[in-house]
Motif scaffolding. Structure first.
Motif, PDB file in Angstrom:
ATOM      1  N   ILE A  22      11.745  50.265  47.955  1.00 53.12           N
ATOM      2  CA  ILE A  22      12.457  49.218  47.221  1.00 53.12           C
ATOM      3  C   ILE A  22      13.899  49.190  47.733  1.00 53.12           C
ATOM      4  CG2 ILE A  22      13.315  48.460  44.967  1.00 53.12           C
ATOM      5  CD1 ILE A  22      10.319  48.177  45.229  1.00 53.12           C
ATOM      6  N   ASP A  23      14.281  48.041  48.274  1.00 53.44           N
ATOM      7  CA  ASP A  23      15.637  47.857  48.800  1.00 53.44           C
ATOM      8  C   ASP A  23      16.596  47.598  47.636  1.00 53.44           C
ATOM      9  OD1 ASP A  23      17.982  47.067  49.999  1.00 53.44           O
ATOM     10  OD2 ASP A  23      17.040  45.748  51.462  1.00 53.44           O
ATOM     11  N   GLY A  24      17.506  48.511  47.396  1.00 54.86           N
ATOM     12  CA  GLY A  24      18.419  48.412  46.256  1.00 54.86           C
ATOM     13  C   GLY A  24      19.368  47.231  46.316  1.00 54.86           C
ATOM     14  N   ALA A  25      19.522  46.623  47.492  1.00 57.75           N
ATOM     15  CA  ALA A  25      20.434  45.482  47.633  1.00 57.75           C
ATOM     16  C   ALA A  25      19.777  44.183  47.181  1.00 57.75           C
ATOM     17  CB  ALA A  25      20.891  45.354  49.079  1.00 57.75           C
ATOM     18  N   LEU A  26      18.438  44.198  46.963  1.00 60.49           N
ATOM     19  CA  LEU A  26      17.722  42.986  46.577  1.00 60.49           C
ATOM     20  C   LEU A  26      17.222  43.085  45.136  1.00 60.49           C
ATOM     21  CD1 LEU A  26      15.568  42.559  49.810  1.00 60.49           C
ATOM     22  CD2 LEU A  26      17.738  41.448  49.279  1.00 60.49           C
TER      23      LEU A  26
ATOM     24  N   PHE B 201      17.865  56.826  46.896  1.00 60.11           N
ATOM     25  CA  PHE B 201      18.712  57.280  47.994  1.00 60.11           C
ATOM     26  C   PHE B 201      19.563  56.120  48.500  1.00 60.11           C
ATOM     27  CE2 PHE B 201      15.457  55.078  50.193  1.00 60.11           C
ATOM     28  CZ  PHE B 201      15.931  54.761  51.462  1.00 60.11           C
ATOM     29  N   SER B 202      20.551  56.442  49.308  1.00 63.99           N
ATOM     30  CA  SER B 202      21.426  55.442  49.909  1.00 63.99           C
ATOM     31  C   SER B 202      21.222  55.423  51.420  1.00 63.99           C
ATOM     32  CB  SER B 202      22.892  55.775  49.584  1.00 63.99           C
ATOM     33  OG  SER B 202      23.770  55.135  50.482  1.00 63.99           O
ATOM     34  N   GLU B 203      20.883  54.252  51.949  1.00 60.76           N
ATOM     35  CA  GLU B 203      20.729  54.127  53.400  1.00 60.76           C
ATOM     36  C   GLU B 203      22.037  54.454  54.116  1.00 60.76           C
ATOM     37  OE1 GLU B 203      17.801  51.177  51.595  1.00 60.76           O
ATOM     38  OE2 GLU B 203      19.876  51.790  51.222  1.00 60.76           O
ATOM     39  N   GLN B 204      23.157  54.105  53.461  1.00 59.82           N
ATOM     40  CA  GLN B 204      24.472  54.360  54.041  1.00 59.82           C
ATOM     41  C   GLN B 204      24.716  55.863  54.177  1.00 59.82           C
ATOM     42  OE1 GLN B 204      25.864  51.205  54.589  1.00 59.82           O
ATOM     43  NE2 GLN B 204      27.042  52.335  56.111  1.00 59.82           N
TER      44      GLN B 204
ATOM     45  N   ASN C 250      15.712  44.337  38.055  1.00 58.38           N
ATOM     46  CA  ASN C 250      16.931  44.942  38.591  1.00 58.38           C
ATOM     47  C   ASN C 250      17.566  43.957  39.568  1.00 58.38           C
ATOM     48  OD1 ASN C 250      19.006  46.489  39.480  1.00 58.38           O
ATOM     49  ND2 ASN C 250      17.751  48.104  40.398  1.00 58.38           N
ATOM     50  N   SER C 251      18.608  43.257  39.099  1.00 57.14           N
ATOM     51  CA  SER C 251      19.272  42.264  39.959  1.00 57.14           C
ATOM     52  C   SER C 251      20.633  42.763  40.415  1.00 57.14           C
ATOM     53  CB  SER C 251      19.425  40.939  39.206  1.00 57.14           C
ATOM     54  OG  SER C 251      20.086  41.147  37.978  1.00 57.14           O
ATOM     55  N   ASN C 252      20.947  44.019  40.112  1.00 53.03           N
ATOM     56  CA  ASN C 252      22.231  44.601  40.517  1.00 53.03           C
ATOM     57  C   ASN C 252      22.070  45.383  41.806  1.00 53.03           C
ATOM     58  OD1 ASN C 252      23.105  43.661  38.056  1.00 53.03           O
ATOM     59  ND2 ASN C 252      22.782  45.623  37.030  1.00 53.03           N
ATOM     60  N   LYS C 253      23.172  45.518  42.523  1.00 54.84           N
ATOM     61  CA  LYS C 253      23.146  46.405  43.686  1.00 54.84           C
ATOM     62  C   LYS C 253      22.994  47.830  43.170  1.00 54.84           C
ATOM     63  CE  LYS C 253      26.013  43.615  46.772  1.00 54.84           C
ATOM     64  NZ  LYS C 253      27.307  43.519  47.465  1.00 54.84           N
ATOM     65  N   SER C 254      22.017  48.531  43.684  1.00 56.11           N
ATOM     66  CA  SER C 254      21.792  49.903  43.211  1.00 56.11           C
ATOM     67  C   SER C 254      21.264  50.729  44.381  1.00 56.11           C
ATOM     68  CB  SER C 254      20.781  49.907  42.067  1.00 56.11           C
ATOM     69  OG  SER C 254      19.544  49.375  42.504  1.00 56.11           O
ATOM     70  N   LEU C 255      20.964  51.981  44.108  1.00 53.88           N
ATOM     71  CA  LEU C 255      20.359  52.820  45.136  1.00 53.88           C
ATOM     72  C   LEU C 255      18.960  52.303  45.458  1.00 53.88           C
ATOM     73  CD1 LEU C 255      21.327  56.395  43.853  1.00 53.88           C
ATOM     74  CD2 LEU C 255      22.278  55.214  45.837  1.00 53.88           C
ATOM     75  N   SER C 256      18.559  52.447  46.692  1.00 49.76           N
ATOM     76  CA  SER C 256      17.182  52.115  47.064  1.00 49.76           C
ATOM     77  C   SER C 256      16.285  53.266  46.624  1.00 49.76           C
ATOM     78  CB  SER C 256      17.086  51.916  48.579  1.00 49.76           C
ATOM     79  OG  SER C 256      17.880  50.817  48.988  1.00 49.76           O
ATOM     80  N   SER C 257      14.978  53.039  46.671  1.00 46.08           N
ATOM     81  CA  SER C 257      14.051  54.127  46.348  1.00 46.08           C
ATOM     82  C   SER C 257      12.887  54.109  47.325  1.00 46.08           C
ATOM     83  CB  SER C 257      13.543  54.015  44.907  1.00 46.08           C
ATOM     84  OG  SER C 257      12.702  52.894  44.767  1.00 46.08           O
ATOM     85  N   VAL C 258      12.332  55.286  47.573  1.00 45.52           N
ATOM     86  CA  VAL C 258      11.205  55.408  48.499  1.00 45.52           C
ATOM     87  C   VAL C 258      10.250  56.470  47.973  1.00 45.52           C
ATOM     88  CG1 VAL C 258      12.373  57.099  49.986  1.00 45.52           C
ATOM     89  CG2 VAL C 258      10.562  55.661  50.942  1.00 45.52           C
TER      90      VAL C 258
ATOM     91  N   THR D 204       6.504  48.578  42.191  1.00 44.37           N
ATOM     92  CA  THR D 204       7.700  47.754  41.978  1.00 44.37           C
ATOM     93  C   THR D 204       7.747  46.749  43.123  1.00 44.37           C
ATOM     94  OG1 THR D 204       8.848  49.607  40.944  1.00 44.37           O
ATOM     95  CG2 THR D 204      10.209  47.788  41.730  1.00 44.37           C
ATOM     96  N   PHE D 205       8.026  45.480  42.795  1.00 47.66           N
ATOM     97  CA  PHE D 205       8.016  44.428  43.814  1.00 47.66           C
ATOM     98  C   PHE D 205       9.423  43.873  44.034  1.00 47.66           C
ATOM     99  CE2 PHE D 205       3.987  44.331  41.498  1.00 47.66           C
ATOM    100  CZ  PHE D 205       3.046  44.354  42.522  1.00 47.66           C
ATOM    101  N   GLN D 206       9.695  43.428  45.263  1.00 48.72           N
ATOM    102  CA  GLN D 206      10.923  42.673  45.533  1.00 48.72           C
ATOM    103  C   GLN D 206      10.642  41.216  45.176  1.00 48.72           C
ATOM    104  OE1 GLN D 206      13.017  45.859  47.914  1.00 48.72           O
ATOM    105  NE2 GLN D 206      13.637  44.227  46.583  1.00 48.72           N
ATOM    106  N   ILE D 207      11.610  40.560  44.543  1.00 49.84           N
ATOM    107  CA  ILE D 207      11.400  39.165  44.153  1.00 49.84           C
ATOM    108  C   ILE D 207      12.554  38.299  44.640  1.00 49.84           C
ATOM    109  CG2 ILE D 207      12.435  39.501  41.852  1.00 49.84           C
ATOM    110  CD1 ILE D 207      10.343  37.431  40.832  1.00 49.84           C
ATOM    111  N   ASN D 208      12.210  37.133  45.177  1.00 48.25           N
ATOM    112  CA  ASN D 208      13.207  36.174  45.658  1.00 48.25           C
ATOM    113  C   ASN D 208      13.237  35.006  44.672  1.00 48.25           C
ATOM    114  OD1 ASN D 208      14.686  34.201  46.961  1.00 48.25           O
ATOM    115  ND2 ASN D 208      13.933  34.764  48.985  1.00 48.25           N
ATOM    116  N   LEU D 209      14.333  34.878  43.922  1.00 43.82           N
ATOM    117  CA  LEU D 209      14.423  33.843  42.892  1.00 43.82           C
ATOM    118  C   LEU D 209      14.381  32.438  43.494  1.00 43.82           C
ATOM    119  CD1 LEU D 209      17.011  35.312  40.359  1.00 43.82           C
ATOM    120  CD2 LEU D 209      14.540  35.498  40.356  1.00 43.82           C
TER     121      LEU D 209
END
Length: 633
Positions: A494-498, A462-465, A417-425, A382-387
C-alpha cells in the motif's frame, strides 16, 4: 488498606508527577473523585477546561484498564501520543492495525501494563474484541465526545448506541461520559442512551469572560489578517476551510515579511505535521493557519487569538475552536471574518455536496464493484482507490463522492486513508520459499527482509525515503520494484502517498441502501440546520455574541459580555470619554490608519475611533497625511 489521607496525597502526587500541576482546575477533582468511587458520571466542560485529565488520572489510580471510547482515529492517536510522552502506558485499537499488532496490545492489557485503551464505538460489536475483553480487567469506561450519541447533531454516530449493550456485559463497571458541546436536550439523550444510573452531573458555564469576540464584515480578508498579525507577536490559530486557503494565505503573509506563520493540514506528511505542531506548541509567537481538524486534544495555554477566515459550519464547532484561545485565563481575542457573498456561496456548496438516494447508491455500488466485492463478502486486502475514476464512472461531483465516502468511514463500514502516511508491505509467502523464486526476485525480497524489520512475520509500516537513505537506492525505484513484486503476488503493498480503502464490514446492499441511507440523510439535514443557526449568529448585529452562544447551550439567564462587537457598538466607548486621549497616545509614537489605531487599542470599534478622529481634526490636534493616515499636528 490505604488511608483516605494517603490516597489524597497519592492523587496530588500523580497530578504533579505526570502533568506537572500542583492543583486541579474547577470541578476536575470532584469529577475524579466521583469516577474513583465507581459512580456513573456525566461531565459537560467547555473546550480547554481539562476534560481528558478527568479520566486519565483516575485510570492511573484504579486497578485495571480504562476503556476510552472515542469517535476519531486522529484524536485517539494524538491522546495516546501525548500520554506516552508523559510516561503513561496507553494504546489504541483501530482498523488500520493488523492482527499481530492488535494481539500485542491485548496481551499488554491482560498483563496490566496498559492503563488506557482507546477504541472506536464500532469495535464494541466486534466478536474478537468482546472475547478479549472477558480476559481484561476494566477499571471503568470513559465515553469521550459523548454528544455523538445524539441524533440531533451533525456528529451523530449510530455506533455510540452500541455502548449501552456493551455495558450490559459489564454491569459493575462505572461509566464516565464527557462532552464539550451539548444542549440540554442532548444531555438528556446522553443519560438515557448510555443508561447512566443516577449519574453525578458536572456542568460548567460556557462563559469565557477573557475572550473578546469580533464578528466583522470584511471585503479584503488578506489585508485584515495582515493588519492584525503586523501588530501582534503572540501565538495564535487561523482557521480556514481548505488546504488551498491555508497554503495561499501563508504564501501571502510570507511575501509581506511575516515569517512567524506556517500552514498545517492533513496533506502534510507525519514528519511535517509533528515538526510544525511542535514548533507552534513551544513558541510564544508562532501562528498556524489550519483546516478545522487542528487543535483537538491540543493543550496550549498561551494562544492569544483565534481567527476564523470563514465562519464554522456550526455554533458547536465555532465555540470549540475559539475555546482554544486563552486557556491560561488571560485576555484573548476571537475574530470571525465574513461577507454576504461567501455565506450564500457556502450554503450552496453545502447543499450541492449532498447526493440524492439514487446518487448515494450509485457511489456505493461502484466502490464495491470496482474491487469485485460480492454481496456479504468481506475482503481482507487493502486497496488503492482513485477518486477521479469514481467520478468518471458515476458522473457525480467530487464533493458528493467525498461526502459519501467520509460517511462510510465515520460509520466504520470502510477505513479510508486519504492522508499522506507511511506505506505498508506484507510478505505473501514464507521466507524459506523465497529461494525457489527467480534469482533477481529472490535477491530483491531478501534485500527487503534485511532492510525492513519485522517483514518476515507480519505487515509492516515503512518509509520508502528511509529505505532510500539507508541503501542509496532512489525512493522511486524502490516503489516501482515493490509494485513489480506485488503484480507477481509475492507481497501486498500500500503506497502511503495515495488514497487507500479497506472494507471493514461485509457488503450488505439492503442495509447500506436503507438503514445507512436514513442515517446519512439525517446527518445531512442536521448539517443544514446547524449552518442556518451559525449563519444567523454571524450576521446578527443586535444580540451580544457571547450571550447568543450561552443561550444556544441552554444558559438563558446570562448577561451581555460588554466587550464583543455588538456590545461595544451599543455602548459609548470602551475607554469612557477618553478615546480621544488614547488615540493621541498612539499617534504620539507613529502616524497610523484607523485600522492600525483600532488594533493598537485592543481592536476597539473603528466607527467610534472615526468619530473621535473627526473631533480631533476639528480641534486641530490631529492632521491627515493622506486620505487614510493620521498624525499629530
Amino acid at each position: 488498606m490505604i488511608s483516605l489521607q494517603d490516597f489524597q496525597k497519592l492523587k496530588y502526587d500523580t497530578l504533579k508527577h505526570f502533568w506537572g500541576y500542583d492543583s486541579f482546575r474547577d470541578d476536575q477533582e470532584e469529577i475524579i473523585d466521583s469516577t474513583l468511587s465507581a459512580k456513573d458520571t456525566l461531565v459537560l466542560l467547555p473546550t480547554g477546561a481539562g476534560k481528558s485529565l478527568c479520566y486519565q488520572l483516575p485510570a492511573l489510580l484504579k486497578e485495571g484498564v480504562c476503556l476510552v471510547i472515542s469517535p476519531l482515529l486522529a484524536l485517539m492517536k494524538d491522546q495516546v501520543f501525548q500520554l506516552k510522552s508523559r510516561g503513561i502506558e496507553a494504546e489504541y485499537l483501530s482498523s488500520e492495525l493488523d492482527d499481530y499488532d492488535a494481539e500485542v496490545i491485548y496481551n499488554r492489557c491482560k498483563d496490566g501494563l496498559t492503563k488506557l485503551l482507546y477504541v472506536s464505538p464500532e469495535r464494541l460489536t466486534n466478536r474478537s474484541f468482546i472475547v478479549q475483553m472477558e480476559e481484561i480487567q476494566l477499571s471503568f469506561i470513559a465515553v469521550d465526545e459523548a454528544h455523538c450519541i445524539s441524533e440531533w447533531g451533525q456528529d451523530f454516530r449510530p455506533s455510540y448506541q452500541n455502548i449501552k449493550d456493551f455495558r450490559k456485559n459489564h454491569p459493575q463497571i462505572a461509566c464516565l461520559a464527557l462532552t464539550a458541546t451539548a444542549t440540554p436536550k442532548v444531555l438528556e439523550e446522553i443519560k438515557s442512551k448510555l443508561d447512566l444510573k443516577n449519574p453525578a452531573v458536572f456542568q460548567k458555564s460556557f462563559k469565557r469572560s477573557n475572550i473578546k469576540i469580533f464578528s466583522e464584515k470584511v471585503s479584503d480578508k488578506y489585508q485584515r489578517i495582515f493588519n492584525i498579525l503586523k501588530y501582534t507577536k503572540d501565538s495564535g490559530i487561523i482557521y480556514v476551510r481548505s488546504r488551498k486557503d491555508a497554503e495561499q494565505l501563508t504564501a501571502f503573509l510570507h511575501k509581506n515579511n511575516l515569517s512567524h506563520v506556517d500552514y498545517f493540514h492533513a496533506g502534510l506528511t507525519v514528519k511535517e505535521k509533528n515538526f510544525r505542531q511542535n514548533t507552534w506548541k513551544n513558541s510564544d509567537s508562532h501562528v498556524l493557519i489550519s483546516t478545522n481538524a487542528f487543535g483537538m486534544g491540543i493543550d496550549k495555554e498561551n494562544v492569544r487569538f483565534v481567527i476564523h477566515f470563514s465562519p464554522s459550519p456550526s455554533i458547536e464547532n465555532y465555540y470549540q475552536e475559539i475555546g482554544r484561545g486563552g486557556r491560561d485565563g488571560l485576555p484573548s481575542f476571537a475574530f470571525l471574518l465574513w461577507n454576504e457573498q461567501e455565506l450564500s456561496d457556502f450554503e450552496q456548496i453545502l447543499k450541492n455536496q449532498i447526493p440524492n438516494k439514487k446518487e448515494y447508491q450509485k457511489i456505493i455500488s461502484y466502490i464495491y464493484s470496482a474491487f469485485q466485492v460480492a454481496d456479504f463478502e468481506l475482503p481482507e486486502k487493502t486497496f488503492q482507490i482513485n477518486l477521479t475514476s469514481v467520478q468518471n464512472f458515476t458522473k457525480l461531483s467530487l464533493a458528493k463522492i467525498k461526502n459519501v465516502m467520509n460517511f462510510l468511514h465515520t460509520q466504520e463500514i470502510i477505513y479510508l486513508n486519504s492522508n499522506k502516511s507511511l506505506s505498508s508491505v506484507q510478505l505473501m509467502m514464507q521466507p524459506e520459499e523465497i529461494d525457489q523464486l527467480p534469482a533477481k526476485d529472490a535477491h530483491f525480497l531478501e534485500f527487503l527482509l534485511r532492510t525492513i524489520s519485522g517483514l518476515s512475520t507480519h505487515r509492516v509500516s515503512f518509509s520508502e525515503q528511509y529505505v532510500s537513505g539507508k541503501t542509496g537506492i532512489s525512493a522511486h525505484l524502490i516503489k516501482e520494484k515493490i509494485k513489480e513484486m506485488q503484480k507477481k503476488n509475492y507481497v501486498e503493498y500500500i503506497d502511503g502517498a495515495l488514497t487507500s480503502i479497506k472494507f471493514l464490514k461485509p457488503r450488505d446492499e439492503r442495509t447500506l441502501h436503507n438503514f445507512y441511507w436514513n442515517v446519512f440523510e439525517q446527518i445531512q439535514k442536521n448539517k443544514i440546520q446547524k449552518w442556518e443557526e451559525m449563519r444567523f449568529y454571524t450576521e446578527d448585529t443586535q444580540y451580544c455574541k457571547m450571550r447568543l452562544i450561552l443561550a444556544y447551550f441552554g444558559e438563558k439567564k446570562s448577561k451581555n459580555c460588554g466587550k464583543c462587537t455588538v456590545c461595544e457598538k451599543n455602548k459609548q466607548s470602551l475607554f469612557g470619554n477618553n478615546v480621544s486621549d488614547e488615540i493621541l497616545k498612539v499617534l504620539s509614537k507613529n502616524a497610523a490608519t484607523i485600522e492600525e489605531i483600532s488594533i493598537l487599542l485592543h481592536f476597539h470599534s473603528k466607527e467610534n475611533i472615526l468619530e473621535n478622529l473627526i473631533f480631533l481634526l476639528d480641534s486641530g490636534k490631529v492632521k491627515m497625511l493622506n486620505f487614510r493616515t493620521y498624525a499629530l499636528t
